[in-house]
Design a protein around this motif. Structure first.
Motif, PDB file in Angstrom:
ATOM      1  N   ASN A 214       0.828  -1.209   0.000  1.00 22.68           N
ATOM      2  CA  ASN A 214       0.000   0.000   0.000  1.00 22.68           C
ATOM      3  C   ASN A 214       0.862   1.258   0.000  1.00 22.68           C
ATOM      4  O   ASN A 214       0.533   2.254  -0.657  1.00 22.68           O
ATOM      5  CB  ASN A 214      -0.920   0.009   1.222  1.00 22.68           C
ATOM      6  CG  ASN A 214      -2.089  -0.958   1.091  1.00 22.68           C
ATOM      7  OD1 ASN A 214      -2.482  -1.328  -0.014  1.00 22.68           O
ATOM      8  ND2 ASN A 214      -2.639  -1.379   2.219  1.00 22.68           N
ATOM      9  N   SER A 215       1.967   1.222   0.743  1.00 21.88           N
ATOM     10  CA  SER A 215       2.847   2.391   0.835  1.00 21.88           C
ATOM     11  C   SER A 215       3.514   2.674  -0.510  1.00 21.88           C
ATOM     12  O   SER A 215       3.597   3.828  -0.942  1.00 21.88           O
ATOM     13  CB  SER A 215       3.905   2.167   1.920  1.00 21.88           C
ATOM     14  OG  SER A 215       3.313   2.011   3.189  1.00 21.88           O
ATOM     15  N   VAL A 216       4.005   1.622  -1.170  1.00 22.14           N
ATOM     16  CA  VAL A 216       4.638   1.797  -2.475  1.00 22.14           C
ATOM     17  C   VAL A 216       3.633   2.364  -3.476  1.00 22.14           C
ATOM     18  O   VAL A 216       3.917   3.331  -4.206  1.00 22.14           O
ATOM     19  CB  VAL A 216       5.211   0.459  -2.990  1.00 22.14           C
ATOM     20  CG1 VAL A 216       5.643   0.580  -4.454  1.00 22.14           C
ATOM     21  CG2 VAL A 216       6.382   0.014  -2.132  1.00 22.14           C
ATOM     22  N   LYS A 217       2.448   1.783  -3.517  1.00 22.58           N
ATOM     23  CA  LYS A 217       1.422   2.260  -4.438  1.00 22.58           C
ATOM     24  C   LYS A 217       1.052   3.707  -4.150  1.00 22.58           C
ATOM     25  O   LYS A 217       0.868   4.519  -5.081  1.00 22.58           O
ATOM     26  CB  LYS A 217       0.177   1.371  -4.343  1.00 22.58           C
ATOM     27  CG  LYS A 217      -0.937   1.808  -5.296  1.00 22.58           C
ATOM     28  CD  LYS A 217      -2.167   0.926  -5.174  1.00 22.58           C
ATOM     29  CE  LYS A 217      -3.286   1.471  -6.068  1.00 22.58           C
ATOM     30  NZ  LYS A 217      -4.521   0.654  -5.971  1.00 22.58           N
ATOM     31  N   SER A 218       0.960   4.066  -2.885  1.00 19.50           N
ATOM     32  CA  SER A 218       0.597   5.433  -2.502  1.00 19.50           C
ATOM     33  C   SER A 218       1.585   6.447  -3.054  1.00 19.50           C
ATOM     34  O   SER A 218       1.197   7.510  -3.555  1.00 19.50           O
ATOM     35  CB  SER A 218       0.534   5.547  -0.971  1.00 19.50           C
ATOM     36  OG  SER A 218      -0.492   4.747  -0.432  1.00 19.50           O
ATOM     37  N   ILE A 219       2.872   6.126  -2.966  1.00 17.38           N
ATOM     38  CA  ILE A 219       3.899   7.069  -3.421  1.00 17.38           C
ATOM     39  C   ILE A 219       3.782   7.302  -4.925  1.00 17.38           C
ATOM     40  O   ILE A 219       3.836   8.441  -5.402  1.00 17.38           O
ATOM     41  CB  ILE A 219       5.300   6.552  -3.056  1.00 17.38           C
ATOM     42  CG1 ILE A 219       5.466   6.495  -1.536  1.00 17.38           C
ATOM     43  CG2 ILE A 219       6.377   7.452  -3.657  1.00 17.38           C
ATOM     44  CD1 ILE A 219       6.733   5.805  -1.080  1.00 17.38           C
ATOM     45  N   PHE A 220       3.588   6.227  -5.687  1.00 15.63           N
ATOM     46  CA  PHE A 220       3.501   6.378  -7.138  1.00 15.63           C
ATOM     47  C   PHE A 220       2.177   7.011  -7.579  1.00 15.63           C
ATOM     48  O   PHE A 220       2.099   7.567  -8.675  1.00 15.63           O
ATOM     49  CB  PHE A 220       3.704   5.035  -7.830  1.00 15.63           C
ATOM     50  CG  PHE A 220       5.147   4.617  -7.904  1.00 15.63           C
ATOM     51  CD1 PHE A 220       5.989   5.132  -8.880  1.00 15.63           C
ATOM     52  CD2 PHE A 220       5.678   3.737  -6.982  1.00 15.63           C
ATOM     53  CE1 PHE A 220       7.321   4.766  -8.941  1.00 15.63           C
ATOM     54  CE2 PHE A 220       7.018   3.360  -7.025  1.00 15.63           C
ATOM     55  CZ  PHE A 220       7.846   3.887  -8.010  1.00 15.63           C
ATOM     56  N   HIS A 221       1.164   6.941  -6.735  1.00 17.98           N
ATOM     57  CA  HIS A 221      -0.113   7.574  -7.058  1.00 17.98           C
ATOM     58  C   HIS A 221      -0.192   9.001  -6.534  1.00 17.98           C
ATOM     59  O   HIS A 221      -1.095   9.749  -6.915  1.00 17.98           O
ATOM     60  CB  HIS A 221      -1.271   6.747  -6.494  1.00 17.98           C
ATOM     61  CG  HIS A 221      -1.628   5.567  -7.346  1.00 17.98           C
ATOM     62  ND1 HIS A 221      -2.920   5.289  -7.732  1.00 17.98           N
ATOM     63  CD2 HIS A 221      -0.866   4.602  -7.908  1.00 17.98           C
ATOM     64  CE1 HIS A 221      -2.935   4.200  -8.483  1.00 17.98           C
ATOM     65  NE2 HIS A 221      -1.693   3.760  -8.596  1.00 17.98           N
ATOM     66  N   LEU A 416      12.780   6.293   2.329  1.00 23.33           N
ATOM     67  CA  LEU A 416      13.060   4.959   2.887  1.00 23.33           C
ATOM     68  C   LEU A 416      12.360   3.875   2.071  1.00 23.33           C
ATOM     69  O   LEU A 416      12.963   2.862   1.699  1.00 23.33           O
ATOM     70  CB  LEU A 416      12.601   4.891   4.344  1.00 23.33           C
ATOM     71  CG  LEU A 416      13.601   5.293   5.425  1.00 23.33           C
ATOM     72  CD1 LEU A 416      12.979   5.092   6.800  1.00 23.33           C
ATOM     73  CD2 LEU A 416      14.885   4.499   5.314  1.00 23.33           C
ATOM     74  N   ILE A 417      11.075   4.082   1.790  1.00 17.75           N
ATOM     75  CA  ILE A 417      10.298   3.070   1.068  1.00 17.75           C
ATOM     76  C   ILE A 417      10.842   2.873  -0.345  1.00 17.75           C
ATOM     77  O   ILE A 417      11.027   1.730  -0.803  1.00 17.75           O
ATOM     78  CB  ILE A 417       8.813   3.477   1.039  1.00 17.75           C
ATOM     79  CG1 ILE A 417       8.241   3.450   2.468  1.00 17.75           C
ATOM     80  CG2 ILE A 417       8.007   2.555   0.131  1.00 17.75           C
ATOM     81  CD1 ILE A 417       6.897   4.138   2.602  1.00 17.75           C
ATOM     82  N   LEU A 418      11.129   3.962  -1.038  1.00 15.23           N
ATOM     83  CA  LEU A 418      11.642   3.869  -2.407  1.00 15.23           C
ATOM     84  C   LEU A 418      13.054   3.296  -2.442  1.00 15.23           C
ATOM     85  O   LEU A 418      13.407   2.538  -3.350  1.00 15.23           O
ATOM     86  CB  LEU A 418      11.610   5.243  -3.068  1.00 15.23           C
ATOM     87  CG  LEU A 418      10.227   5.852  -3.308  1.00 15.23           C
ATOM     88  CD1 LEU A 418      10.344   7.275  -3.834  1.00 15.23           C
ATOM     89  CD2 LEU A 418       9.407   5.001  -4.272  1.00 15.23           C
ATOM     90  N   SER A 419      13.881   3.648  -1.458  1.00 16.51           N
ATOM     91  CA  SER A 419      15.240   3.101  -1.391  1.00 16.51           C
ATOM     92  C   SER A 419      15.206   1.595  -1.165  1.00 16.51           C
ATOM     93  O   SER A 419      15.991   0.843  -1.753  1.00 16.51           O
ATOM     94  CB  SER A 419      16.038   3.783  -0.273  1.00 16.51           C
ATOM     95  OG  SER A 419      16.199   5.163  -0.530  1.00 16.51           O
TER      96      SER A 419
END
Length: 451
Positions: A214-221, A416-419
């Motif tokens: 969910n966190s990864v998707k949130s960043i790209f959205h 942090l999440i993207l790294s």
């Protein structure tokens, strides 16, 4: 009549995110409060940190000031944390920044920012509707020359720490976050062997597997989403095997990676993910939306069992997801289960990383340049214990703080999440580069491995 800003909603949101999800309150608007330094100071003195926005026909230029505006005639010559920025609107709103070591001078006619050598960097003369921006600064910010402005506004910045280092770090974080996003959007799997990387998330119930997706998707959205159901129940919330793709924005194309979410591991037999399912998942035999049975693994008799998976169906990287606060208290049975899983992963030669979630001090995890974790973090007892427990290199023990109850994205959390995602993709590339050449055909004839 309410006074409203010339900024669009999207431009205002970008400014708020640049400074760490602050609030902006419009204090002064030249067309309403008159084009006068005196009137501007009457509205803006002793208001704390401010942003001054200057609008021309083609550009939007701004100056952030951490401290109060000085009094009329007072030289604000002590070092201060200020920076200039420009807003560009194409398909998305982009902010370009330039940090300055400036002094601020105010007279009844003019507002002037000077470089450390007293050379003028920005000068505003309201009575003449005139503005001067140093050529070097215009080039850095990508704005055209203009000497007359249409309007200028001053905002109070609420919710920002009154620390010079913090401002530099949070704005630097936004820029680094955007670079990470660009890198991940441009990513392609090694040697073009597969169209997308598959990353399997494995871990105990409530460790944060679904929350990471969910966190990864949130960043790209660009906003928080909750596609995967999350929870902290005693039994696993995730009961189906899910292969999630992530789009680059709501209407964008799918990105070249997939996150595979599984049922939670449990130390008890007959509870949680069945160990017999692990090899089938790793080798690509398990279909999306397969309903797990804790007592019995999937078999070739299942109507959607993938008999002959290709390389693209396989898992290319496994992430062991663990709550960092639970590492030192893992039972011997849970440790034994992780080692059993790891044995299957190693037998398949698949890349592996560990992902520690629920890191409360995530602001201090990365060095100031955001490139590596700090030594104080990597030497924590939880990290060292996990390193010994699974013999995973310290460089492959990653940390995040997933989004849970927040309403807005945080650039430091995003980094942090993207790294972490980038490290997973690099690990998967290592797996693909080491994959036997004779097995890289479209159909690998793996039915025997999955029986």
């Amino acid at each position: 009549m309410a006074v409203t800003t010339r900024l669009t909603w999207n431009e205002e949101k970008c400014l708020q995110k640049l400074l760490g999800n602050v609030s902006l309150s419009l204090l002064y608007k030249s067309s309403v409060h008159e084009h006068s330094i005196k009137n501007m100071l009457a509205q803006c003195n002793h208001q704390g940190s401010t942003i001054t926005m200057i609008y021309s026909e083609s550009d939007i230029f701004g100056v952030f000031l951490l401290e109060h505006y000085p009094e009329m005639g007072q030289d604000f010559s002590k070092p201060n944390s200020s920076f200039c920025f420009s807003l560009q609107n194409n398909e998305t709103t982009k902010i370009t920044t330039s940090f300055l070591s400036t002094s601020l001078k105010i007279t009844d006619k003019k507002l002037t920012f000077c470089f450390s050598n007293d050379e003028i960097s920005v000068s505003l003369c309201p009575e003449k509707y005139s503005v001067y921006i140093h050529g070097m600064l215009r080039n850095q910010l990508g704005i055209s020359y203009f000497s007359k402005y249409l309007e200028y506004e001053v905002f109070r910045v609420e919710g920002i720490k009154n620390e010079a280092g913090y401002v530099h770090r949070i704005t630097g974080a936004t820029k680094y976050r955007n670079r990470l996003l660009e890198d991940l959007r441009a990513y392609k799997p090694s040697a073009d062997l597969v169209p997308e990387i598959r990353i399997l998330l494995l871990g105990p119930v409530g460790s944060g597997k679904s929350s990471f997706f969910n966190s990864v998707k949130s960043i790209f959205h660009g906003h928080l989403t909750r596609q995967a159901t999350v929870g902290s129940d005693i039994t696993s919330i995730t009961e189906m095997y899910r292969i999630y793709s992530v789009k680059d924005g709501k209407e964008g194309n799918p990105l070249p990676f997939m996150l595979c979410d599984s049922m939670g591991l449990d130390e008890k037999e007959g509870v949680g993910l069945c160990m017999g399912d692990i090899p089938h998942i790793l080798k690509g035999c398990t279909p999306d939306r397969y309903q797990f049975n804790p007592h019995q693994p999937i078999t070739p008799r299942h109507p959607n069992f993938i008999i002959s998976p290709s390389l693209k169906d396989r898992i290319h990287c496994v992430a062991y997801v663990l709550d960092i606060n639970s590492i030192n208290n893992l039972s011997s049975k849970m440790v034994a289960k992780f080692r059993q899983v790891q044995k299957e992963v190693l037998n398949c030669g698949i890349a592996q990383v560990a992902l520690l979630t629920k890191v409360n001090n995530y602001h201090s995890v990365l060095q100031n340049n955001f490139l590596n974790m700090t030594e104080s973090v990597t030497s924590q007892s939880q990290v060292m214990n996990l390193h010994k427990m699974l013999n995973i290199p310290l460089s492959n023990i990653l940390m995040v703080e997933n989004y849970a109850s927040e309403w807005e994205l945080d650039p430091l959390k995003d980094i942090l999440i993207l790294s972490v995602l980038r490290q997973m993709l690099r690990a998967a590339d290592d797996f693909l580069e080491d994959f036997p050449l004779e097995e890289t055909g479209e159909i690998l004839g793996m039915s025997q491995l999955c029986m």
